[in-house]
Design an enzyme around this catalytic site. Structure first.
Site, mmCIF file in Angstrom:
data_model
loop_
_atom_site.group_PDB
_atom_site.id
_atom_site.type_symbol
_atom_site.label_atom_id
_atom_site.label_comp_id
_atom_site.label_asym_id
_atom_site.label_seq_id
_atom_site.Cartn_x
_atom_site.Cartn_y
_atom_site.Cartn_z
ATOM 1 N N HIS A 65 0.845 -1.200 0.000
ATOM 2 C CA HIS A 65 0.000 0.000 0.000
ATOM 3 C C HIS A 65 0.885 1.256 0.000
ATOM 4 C CE1 HIS A 65 -3.543 2.393 1.670
ATOM 5 N NE2 HIS A 65 -2.520 3.187 1.924
ATOM 6 N N GLU A 66 1.877 1.277 0.908
ATOM 7 C CA GLU A 66 2.760 2.443 0.998
ATOM 8 C C GLU A 66 3.648 2.570 -0.240
ATOM 9 O OE1 GLU A 66 2.361 4.771 3.095
ATOM 10 O OE2 GLU A 66 0.862 3.622 4.184
ATOM 11 N N HIS A 69 1.851 4.345 -3.010
ATOM 12 C CA HIS A 69 1.898 5.810 -2.861
ATOM 13 C C HIS A 69 3.264 6.334 -3.332
ATOM 14 C CE1 HIS A 69 -1.736 6.471 -0.553
ATOM 15 N NE2 HIS A 69 -1.374 5.709 0.452
#
Ligand code: ZN
Length: 393
Positions: A65-66, A69
């Site tokens: 998820h990170e 980004h």
């Protein structure tokens, strides 16, 4: 919230990963929750093994998820400092602000979209696994992973900063009005509301269920509330500083140390006669690459001898500690508020060569002056009146 001492976990796609010790608590908590969920599907040993693997898989999902980004940010020219895993999940630390609303929106959406995708992949895998072992621990673990990923995506899309949903609100308002600062302040206010609501819900859960399951929600809500508060404070600061650039407050043509120097050359130079505590270190092309403080020469574990190269003692400059001469001052201050360990910012010309330095004291002074309605730097103020009121004798 600044996260300092971390254990390095290497690099993925050129992005540094690190873990704070509190991430161990998170892995333990996930294992415990998953083991309770798997009860009755297999023998105790197999359940604990599946729970540990499932918890680690969930940590990998948080990292993905990170990374999403950070990778989208890097593609749009935003420098990424690192990704940190800690108690409340993961955090991407960006060294630059998105330059336009569209980039802001893409970076914000990348994380929740990845979590949703991972949720779908885990559901499909669970469907395949159910054909062979419908009630087994593998199927149950996959269903748990899928559910948590979907919950994560939905939770992160709650519309308040600093959650991803808050960034989406900021980007959409920014795109509509063209006013980034107002959009940022609104997203932070909604973030305060979301944080307070979650804290209240957690408290209500403790009262209603007579156990401490709601404590985690309270902690999360309180963290969000505090983070939204500092975002609101920063939005106000950026507003006051307007388009003041970091170049306006820097000390130009600072005295720099050449990376190739030895300790003997450094101690024999005229740098010793200045009042500075920290010096920028530049490479052969004049580009800043590290910082050297007096304290670095006194490090207990390093044997400092006259022939030792300065580059072996200096600490490398993080991306957040390098700013272009035209970078907004508000952005530089926002970064130092988030990372109090930064003691110097090297300001560079467009060609990457050192133009000046800004210390933490310079930034604090600029903050205080702007809060009083004064220009960020004394020299950009109009000349003082000819006669100043003197002391009355
Ligand atoms: Zn996210």
């Amino acid at each position: 919230m600044p996260i300092r001492s971390t254990i390095p976990l290497g690099r993925v796609a050129g992005i540094r990963l690190g873990a704070h010790w509190s991430a161990v608590v998170t892995v333990g908590l996930f294992t415990w929750v998953l083991a309770a969920y798997l009860r009755g599907t297999a023998s105790t040993g197999i359940i604990w093994a599946a729970a540990v693997l499932g918890a680690l898989a969930l940590i990998a999902c948080l990292l993905a998820h990170e990374l999403a980004h950070s990778i989208v940010a890097t593609r749009h020219g935003i420098r990424v400092e690192r990704i940190v895993l800690w108690l409340l999940g993961g955090a991407s630390e960006l060294a630059d602000e998105p330059r336009d609303a569209r980039t802001d929106l893409r970076v914000a959406l990348a994380g929740p979209a990845t979590s949703l995708l991972l949720g779908a992949v885990a559901f499909s895998a669970a469907a395949v696994s159910a054909v062979f072992s419908p009630g087994g621990p593998v199927t149950a673990t996959l269903i748990w992973l899928a559910t948590v990923n979907v919950v994560l995506a939905v939770f992160n899309m709650l519309p308040g900063a600093p959650l991803d949903g808050g960034r989406v609100v900021r980007a959409l308002l920014w795109r509509r009005s063209g006013d980034r600062l107002r959009a940022e302040a609104t997203a932070a206010r909604v973030g305060q509301f979301v944080g307070m609501t979650l804290t209240a819900l957690g408290f209500a859960e403790i009262l209603a269920s007579h156990n401490f399951g709601g404590l985690w929600l309270m902690l999360l809500g309180w963290f969000l509330y505090t983070a939204a508060n500092s975002e609101l404070m920063l939005a106000g600061l950026r507003h006051r500083l307007g388009d003041t650039t970091i170049g306006e407050i820097m000390t130009s043509d600072p005295i720099a140390v050449a990376a190739g120097w030895t300790v003997e050359q450094f101690l024999g130079s005229n740098l010793v006669y200045t009042h500075h505590r920290v010096f920028p270190v530049v490479d052969a092309d004049g580009r800043p690459c590290a910082v050297l403080a007096w304290a670095d020469l006194l490090r207990p574990r390093t044997r400092v001898h006259p022939g030792l190269r300065v580059s072996e003692l200096a600490r490398p400059l993080r991306p957040a500690a390098i700013a272009g001469i035209d970078a907004p001052l508000g952005d530089a201050i926002a970064r130092t508020v988030l990372r109090p360990s930064l003691d110097i910012i090297a300001v560079v010309h467009p060609n990457g060569r050192l133009a000046g330095v800004v210390t933490a004291t310079d930034l604090a002074l600029a903050c205080d002056r702007s809060a009083l309605g004064l220009p960020a730097h004394p020299t950009s103020a109009p000349a003082p009146p000819a006669t100043l009121p003197g002391p009355q004798l």
